[in-house]
Each structure stands twice: as structure tokens, then as C-alpha cells.
Design a protein around this motif. Sequence first.
Motif: not given
Length: 461
Positions: A333-362
Motif C-alpha cells: 500500500t503506497q499513500p497517494l492522495f493523502n501524502k500531504g497529510i503525512h507531510l504535515a505530520q512530519v513537520k509537526i513531529a519535527e517541530a516537537q523534536r526541536q521543542e524537546a531539544m530546547l526543553s532539554f537545554r533549559q
Amino acid sequence: MKKIIIFTAATFLTGCGLYKPYHRPDIETEGLFGDTYEIADTTTSIANVRWQDIFTDPHLQHLINQGLENNTDMQSAYLRVKQAEAGLMASRLAFLPSLHLAPEGSLSSFDRSAASKVYTLPVAASWEIDVFGRLQNAKKRSKAAYLQSQEYTQAVRTQLIAAIANYYYLLLMLDSQYEITLQTAATWQESVETMRAMKEAGMTTEAGVAQIEGTWYAIEASLHDLAQQINETQNSLALILAEPPHQIARGSLKEQDFTIELTTGVPLQLLANRPDVKSAELSLMQAHYATNEARSYLYPFITLSGVAGWTNSVGSYIVNPGKLLLSAAAFLTQPLFNKGIHLAQVKIAEAQRQEAMLSFRQVLLNAGAEVNDALVQYQTARNKRELRTLQIEAMERAVESTELLMAHTSTTYLEILTARQSLLSAQLTQAADQFSEIQGIISLYHALGGGRELYTEEEQL
């Protein structure tokens, strides 16, 4: 068929890099403790010392054991570990094929003919091949969550030990101040009686007697204040122990002796002991694997399925007796039309990772500040207590000298009472300074993550 194989191989090669193991980020720890005191470059730290070796008072040890066993926050922390452990088990089982039994049966008759019985006893299985690391990242994220729950337990444990020790030594300080005040009150009562006798002899006035009586009453009133503080502190300690209010068995402040060497270790030691620092890093680890997992949804899912069972029906024919039924299939199963949703989820996860990095430093900065505060508190209280001892010795000499002067000169009795009042104040402050010094040790031990319960490798995995 050849095109499918080529497509699958190409997709596999592009996606095999999705699983990237977590590595601790490079974070500057130079001067993490501040520059108020020079920190020895050593990995030996009081955080690695058992709490039983730090707090040697047997009464306190008994109270700490009670707290670790009965405290409700501690019990809740253990339950959180069990929940996270179940989540980790579920993520591990996701690698195994899923099996389910779905028996079917029917009874049919056409135009009053003899009824035909059809039955199927299949066992169906499906298995997702983790080519692109989705399951692997999910498992690693669950493991980080499990370890984080353990660190939460450690944080509750170290905080509980520090809180019980603080309340215990506060009780000892209040006991010491009560004893000093009680002795002083008895001395002032004698002074009041002496002043009354002197007034009757015409050696002093009513104003002098009234002043001495007023001071005596104030000291007597402070005894009631101290008794109330002692009772409230005992109740607070009993609350931590999850017990009703009761009398706390304890020693005395004079008996306390801390001979352990206070070393903090290099800043990296914070990463090895403090539960909140480790918890913050584990949050960063979870965010790392969550980002990997989100990226894996951009790639195909490969699932194998099969059915094995026993049936008496094959197509439109009725077979009697039954026969073995086997089938197998593969799905991509290869995602086609819902690929944009998955890309948005990747951006959200990456932002949360950067937020966790800032929290770790603090969290690291907060840890360094707490260690610095504890060091300064300990050193300041220790220096003050040494000076306070000299002050008390001077005040005792002043009282003795004033009494001698009164016997041979015109020095009034009020001067003796003033000297005694100064001595009382210095003695009460000395007890507070000793408590502050002990509190500095407790704070430093807590700030460095002392009192940890060591888990075995099997318990962590």
C-alpha cells in the motif's frame, strides 16, 4: 512482475535510512555550575552515595523507609511505570504476526430439498514487514517512554527523600530552639524575682521591674509559638508518610554529624544522575523516533496474510468430508492522495523534536543553577555557624563579666539582662545556621540526583 520487484527494491533502498538511531546532542556544559566556587574535575560525586550513608540518623532512616513504602505519590509513580511497561510490550508484539480464529457455518435448503451444511474453520494471519522502520521507531519511542516513567519514579523518590530529611532536621532545629528558649525563660523568671526583691529593697524602680517582666512574658509566649511550629511540622511529615498526625520519634540537633566530603563531579555527572535531566533527554529521544515514524508513513506498507483452516465448501461445491483450506497473499500500500497529510505530520513531529531539544537545554541550565544555589547555601551557612560560635563565646563572656561588674561596681541589672538577651538571640540563630548548613547538604544531594534506586539492565529493558 519484474517492474514490481524493481519498484519494491528501489523503495526499500530509499527508505532504509528512515531508522536513524538517537544520539545525544552536543550541548555545552562548560561553567554549568557557575563560577562562584571551583568544581573539582572528578566523576566522584555525593549523588553516587547511598542515602543511608548521607543520612546516618537511625530515626531519619526509619522515616525515609516508611515514606518510600507508603507515600501515595511514590505508589502512583510505580503504577505509571507499569503502564509504560505495558505500552512497550504492545509495541514489541507488533513485530509478530497477528492471528485470529473466525469459524463460520450455515444451513440452507432450496425448494424443500435436503438441507446442506456448510462450515469453515479458518485461522487467519497477517504480518507487516517492517521494511521502512515504522514498527522499529514505534518500539524505540515506547521504550523511551518506559524509561522516562522510571525517571519520573526516580524524581519522586529523590524529592521524597529530600523532603523527609528537610522536615526531620527542621524538627530538630525547632526542638533545639525550644530547649534554649525554655532554659532562658527559667533564667528570666529568676531575674524577675530578683528585680522584685531589689525593688522592695529600694534598689530599682517599678519601671525596671515592668521591663524585665515584659521580656519574660515575651519569651514565654515564644515557647507557645515554637510548640505550634513543632506540631505543624510533625503533621506535615506525617502527611508525607501517608499517616495520621502523631508524635515523631527523633534525635537531637547536637547529635548530627556530616563527615562526608561534598564533591559535585564534572557537569556531565548531572546527565548521569538527575532524573529530570534524563527525563528531558528521553522526551527528546521520543520526539526523535516519533519524527522517524512520521516519515515512514510516506512509504509503502508491505503486509503478508494467509489463511489456513478446515472446510467442507470449495466454491459452489459441497465437499463431504471436509478438506484442508490454504491461501496466501501479499499487499503493498503506497499513500497517494493523502501524502500531504503525512507531510504535515512530519513537520509537526519535527517541530516537537526541536521543542524537546530546547526543553532539554533549559533543564540542564536549571540543574546547574540549583547545584550552584545549594553550594552557596552550604558554604554560607557553614561560615556563618563558625562565626556564630565565636559570637556566642563572646556573649557568654559578656554576661559573666557584667555579673562581676554588678557585684563590684555601679553597673545596673538591666545591663546583665541585655547581655543575656543578646546571648539568647545568638544561640537561637546558631541553631538556625546549623539547620541551614544541613539543608544545603540535602539540597546539593537532591540537586545532583542523589538517592536513586538502581535498576538492573533487565528491568530497564
